[in-house]
Scaffold this motif. Structure first.
Motif, PDB file in Angstrom:
ATOM      1  N   GLU A   1     115.945  23.683  20.065  1.00  0.00           N
ATOM      2  CA  GLU A   1     115.460  23.654  21.449  1.00  0.00           C
ATOM      3  C   GLU A   1     114.976  25.037  21.883  1.00  0.00           C
ATOM      4  OE1 GLU A   1     117.842  20.362  24.006  1.00  0.00           O
ATOM      5  OE2 GLU A   1     119.004  22.140  23.465  1.00  0.00           O
ATOM      6  N   TRP A   2     114.053  25.010  22.863  1.00  0.00           N
ATOM      7  CA  TRP A   2     113.674  26.222  23.582  1.00  0.00           C
ATOM      8  C   TRP A   2     114.542  26.311  24.829  1.00  0.00           C
ATOM      9  CZ3 TRP A   2     111.235  29.677  21.043  1.00  0.00           C
ATOM     10  CH2 TRP A   2     110.171  29.379  20.181  1.00  0.00           C
ATOM     11  N   LEU A   3     115.133  27.484  25.076  1.00  0.00           N
ATOM     12  CA  LEU A   3     115.884  27.745  26.294  1.00  0.00           C
ATOM     13  C   LEU A   3     115.222  28.893  27.041  1.00  0.00           C
ATOM     14  CD1 LEU A   3     119.627  27.532  25.134  1.00  0.00           C
ATOM     15  CD2 LEU A   3     118.176  25.723  26.067  1.00  0.00           C
ATOM     16  N   GLY A   4     115.092  28.741  28.355  1.00  0.00           N
ATOM     17  CA  GLY A   4     114.412  29.772  29.154  1.00  0.00           C
ATOM     18  C   GLY A   4     115.096  30.085  30.462  1.00  0.00           C
ATOM     19  N   GLY A   5     116.435  29.935  30.518  1.00  0.00           N
ATOM     20  CA  GLY A   5     117.161  30.234  31.752  1.00  0.00           C
ATOM     21  C   GLY A   5     117.148  29.061  32.715  1.00  0.00           C
ATOM     22  N   PHE A   6     116.968  29.361  34.011  1.00  0.00           N
ATOM     23  CA  PHE A   6     116.990  28.342  35.048  1.00  0.00           C
ATOM     24  C   PHE A   6     115.834  28.580  36.019  1.00  0.00           C
ATOM     25  CE2 PHE A   6     121.235  28.627  33.422  1.00  0.00           C
ATOM     26  CZ  PHE A   6     121.741  27.338  33.453  1.00  0.00           C
ATOM     27  N   ASP A   7     115.320  27.499  36.601  1.00  0.00           N
ATOM     28  CA  ASP A   7     114.320  27.679  37.651  1.00  0.00           C
ATOM     29  C   ASP A   7     115.020  27.896  38.986  1.00  0.00           C
ATOM     30  OD1 ASP A   7     115.048  25.194  38.775  1.00  0.00           O
ATOM     31  OD2 ASP A   7     113.471  24.110  37.721  1.00  0.00           O
ATOM     32  N   CYS A   8     114.261  28.072  40.068  1.00  0.00           N
ATOM     33  CA  CYS A   8     114.847  28.427  41.363  1.00  0.00           C
ATOM     34  C   CYS A   8     115.622  27.283  41.997  1.00  0.00           C
ATOM     35  CB  CYS A   8     113.769  28.937  42.318  1.00  0.00           C
ATOM     36  SG  CYS A   8     112.560  27.669  42.794  1.00  0.00           S
ATOM     37  N   GLU A   9     115.490  26.073  41.476  1.00  0.00           N
ATOM     38  CA  GLU A   9     116.277  24.948  41.978  1.00  0.00           C
ATOM     39  C   GLU A   9     117.572  24.758  41.196  1.00  0.00           C
ATOM     40  OE1 GLU A   9     114.312  21.339  43.466  1.00  0.00           O
ATOM     41  OE2 GLU A   9     112.472  22.116  42.559  1.00  0.00           O
ATOM     42  N   GLY A  10     117.816  25.631  40.215  1.00  0.00           N
ATOM     43  CA  GLY A  10     119.029  25.537  39.427  1.00  0.00           C
ATOM     44  C   GLY A  10     118.916  24.627  38.225  1.00  0.00           C
ATOM     45  N   ASN A  11     117.703  24.152  37.914  1.00  0.00           N
ATOM     46  CA  ASN A  11     117.515  23.304  36.738  1.00  0.00           C
ATOM     47  C   ASN A  11     117.397  24.157  35.486  1.00  0.00           C
ATOM     48  OD1 ASN A  11     117.244  20.877  38.372  1.00  0.00           O
ATOM     49  ND2 ASN A  11     115.214  21.645  38.930  1.00  0.00           N
ATOM     50  N   GLU A  12     118.126  23.787  34.448  1.00  0.00           N
ATOM     51  CA  GLU A  12     118.054  24.533  33.201  1.00  0.00           C
ATOM     52  C   GLU A  12     116.704  24.292  32.527  1.00  0.00           C
ATOM     53  OE1 GLU A  12     120.762  25.527  29.249  1.00  0.00           O
ATOM     54  OE2 GLU A  12     121.123  23.682  30.378  1.00  0.00           O
ATOM     55  N   ILE A  13     116.083  25.366  32.099  1.00  0.00           N
ATOM     56  CA  ILE A  13     114.810  25.277  31.369  1.00  0.00           C
ATOM     57  C   ILE A  13     115.154  25.061  29.907  1.00  0.00           C
ATOM     58  CG2 ILE A  13     112.694  26.502  30.742  1.00  0.00           C
ATOM     59  CD1 ILE A  13     112.952  28.024  33.403  1.00  0.00           C
ATOM     60  N   LYS A  14     115.023  23.823  29.474  1.00  0.00           N
ATOM     61  CA  LYS A  14     115.456  23.444  28.123  1.00  0.00           C
ATOM     62  C   LYS A  14     114.648  22.249  27.662  1.00  0.00           C
ATOM     63  CE  LYS A  14     119.381  21.264  27.712  1.00  0.00           C
ATOM     64  NZ  LYS A  14     120.846  20.966  27.652  1.00  0.00           N
ATOM     65  N   PHE A  15     114.045  22.339  26.471  1.00  0.00           N
ATOM     66  CA  PHE A  15     113.306  21.209  25.916  1.00  0.00           C
ATOM     67  C   PHE A  15     113.183  21.392  24.405  1.00  0.00           C
ATOM     68  CE2 PHE A  15     110.397  24.373  27.595  1.00  0.00           C
ATOM     69  CZ  PHE A  15     109.503  24.602  26.565  1.00  0.00           C
ATOM     70  N   PRO A  16     112.947  20.291  23.662  1.00  0.00           N
ATOM     71  CA  PRO A  16     112.921  20.372  22.193  1.00  0.00           C
ATOM     72  C   PRO A  16     111.727  21.173  21.678  1.00  0.00           C
ATOM     73  CG  PRO A  16     112.262  18.197  22.923  1.00  0.00           C
ATOM     74  CD  PRO A  16     112.774  18.908  24.142  1.00  0.00           C
ATOM     75  N   ILE A  17     111.940  21.865  20.566  1.00  0.00           N
ATOM     76  CA  ILE A  17     110.865  22.619  19.929  1.00  0.00           C
ATOM     77  C   ILE A  17     109.816  21.679  19.352  1.00  0.00           C
ATOM     78  CG2 ILE A  17     110.374  24.011  17.865  1.00  0.00           C
ATOM     79  CD1 ILE A  17     112.728  25.723  18.571  1.00  0.00           C
ATOM     80  N   LYS A  18     110.252  20.533  18.871  1.00  0.00           N
ATOM     81  CA  LYS A  18     109.323  19.538  18.333  1.00  0.00           C
ATOM     82  C   LYS A  18     109.553  18.194  19.006  1.00  0.00           C
ATOM     83  CE  LYS A  18     108.330  21.462  13.752  1.00  0.00           C
ATOM     84  NZ  LYS A  18     106.865  21.516  13.962  1.00  0.00           N
ATOM     85  N   THR A  19     108.477  17.471  19.278  1.00  0.00           N
ATOM     86  CA  THR A  19     108.535  16.133  19.832  1.00  0.00           C
ATOM     87  C   THR A  19     107.747  15.206  18.919  1.00  0.00           C
ATOM     88  OG1 THR A  19     108.650  17.011  22.088  1.00  0.00           O
ATOM     89  CG2 THR A  19     108.050  14.689  21.831  1.00  0.00           C
ATOM     90  N   ALA A  20     108.416  14.201  18.395  1.00  0.00           N
ATOM     91  CA  ALA A  20     107.789  13.269  17.443  1.00  0.00           C
ATOM     92  C   ALA A  20     107.151  14.027  16.279  1.00  0.00           C
ATOM     93  CB  ALA A  20     106.749  12.398  18.149  1.00  0.00           C
ATOM     94  N   GLY A  21     107.832  15.081  15.835  1.00  0.00           N
ATOM     95  CA  GLY A  21     107.377  15.832  14.673  1.00  0.00           C
ATOM     96  C   GLY A  21     106.346  16.902  14.954  1.00  0.00           C
ATOM     97  N   ALA A  22     105.772  16.916  16.153  1.00  0.00           N
ATOM     98  CA  ALA A  22     104.747  17.910  16.496  1.00  0.00           C
ATOM     99  C   ALA A  22     105.351  18.994  17.379  1.00  0.00           C
ATOM    100  CB  ALA A  22     103.590  17.237  17.227  1.00  0.00           C
ATOM    101  N   ASP A  23     104.756  20.194  17.326  1.00  0.00           N
ATOM    102  CA  ASP A  23     105.241  21.298  18.152  1.00  0.00           C
ATOM    103  C   ASP A  23     105.106  20.950  19.633  1.00  0.00           C
ATOM    104  OD1 ASP A  23     105.790  22.724  15.885  1.00  0.00           O
ATOM    105  OD2 ASP A  23     103.971  23.945  15.966  1.00  0.00           O
ATOM    106  N   THR A  24     106.170  21.187  20.391  1.00  0.00           N
ATOM    107  CA  THR A  24     106.138  20.970  21.836  1.00  0.00           C
ATOM    108  C   THR A  24     105.550  22.206  22.517  1.00  0.00           C
ATOM    109  OG1 THR A  24     108.155  19.645  21.665  1.00  0.00           O
ATOM    110  CG2 THR A  24     107.519  20.406  23.869  1.00  0.00           C
ATOM    111  N   PRO A  25     104.524  22.041  23.368  1.00  0.00           N
ATOM    112  CA  PRO A  25     103.949  23.219  24.040  1.00  0.00           C
ATOM    113  C   PRO A  25     104.988  23.918  24.920  1.00  0.00           C
ATOM    114  CG  PRO A  25     102.548  21.279  24.313  1.00  0.00           C
ATOM    115  CD  PRO A  25     103.840  20.795  23.742  1.00  0.00           C
TER     116      PRO A  25
END
Length: 223
Positions: A43-67
């Motif tokens: 996963e990519w982690l990038g801290g939190f946004d101003c609403e307190g949501n964690e910035i987190k998403f998979p590095i790959k989605t369905a085998g392809a790089d996630t932007p």
């Protein structure tokens, strides 16, 4: 959402500040031991946004790089929907609404954006923003309206000044020392509170300001 320019002062509307940024991402491998050759569960982690949501998403989605994602955050005043029962009916708060779009491609909208956001500071009657810009050797602070009125290409913004008029949490009754027509200096604006409802309690208020330097603009300062 009806939040444009809300304030509790005469003649002046509050500003809104919208910023976008790319988080400083780190790559996390949740396997023990790590499996660098298999990024599908990383996963990519990038801290939190101003609403307190964690910035987190998979590095790959369905085998392809996630932007990677660019985040957009809007700071503004809105009615406080969680005020105490003894607070004024016109209680306002500083809120922030956060969303994102993909770094690659041409997004047609910002995801998870456009709602009432999250309150980050209660009891704010007025919010004002100024930009620090430099034209050749001339450094100055100007309002958002004056900045947008400049002829393009506009000078880059080197710093941001934030000003608020804050209200106390507890009333002070009808103390004669607290004047309903008291003037407050919020950055370059002199403001006066709107006339209160007859018989309502009085509050102590204070103007607070903060200057934030944008360090990534300290290089070449040309147009």
């Amino acid at each position: 959402k009806g939040n444009d320019g809300l304030s509790n002062v005469n003649t002046e509307k509050s500003d809104q500040l919208v910023i976008q940024y790319k988080p400083q991402y780190i790559r996390v491998d949740h396997n023990t031991p790590p499996t660098p050759a298999d990024p599908d569960d990383d996963e990519w982690l990038g801290g939190f946004d101003c609403e307190g949501n964690e910035i987190k998403f998979p590095i790959k989605t369905a085998g392809a790089d996630t932007p990677l994602r660019i985040y957009v955050q809007r700071y503004f005043l809105r009615k406080d929907d969680n005020k105490a029962s003894n607070e004024p009916q016109d209680a306002l708060a500083l809120a922030c609404d956060a969303g994102w779009y993909n770094e690659t491609g041409n997004p047609d909208k910002v995801e998870n954006y456009g709602d009432d956001g999250q309150i980050i500071m209660k009891r704010v009657d007025y919010f004002h923003v100024m930009f620090g810009v430099q034209d050749n050797a001339n450094f100055r602070y100007i309002s958002t309206k004056d900045y947008m009125a400049l002829t393009a290409p506009r000078p880059r913004i080197l710093s941001v000044q934030l000003g608020i008029l804050a209200r106390s949490s507890q009333p002070v009754g009808n103390d004669s020392m607290i004047k309903n027509n008291q003037k407050f200096q919020v950055l370059d604006k002199e403001v006066i509170l709107k006339a209160p409802i007859a018989g309502s309690s009085k509050y102590v208020r204070q103007a607070v300001s903060q200057t934030i330097a944008l360090r990534n603009t300290f290089g070449e300062r040309g147009q």
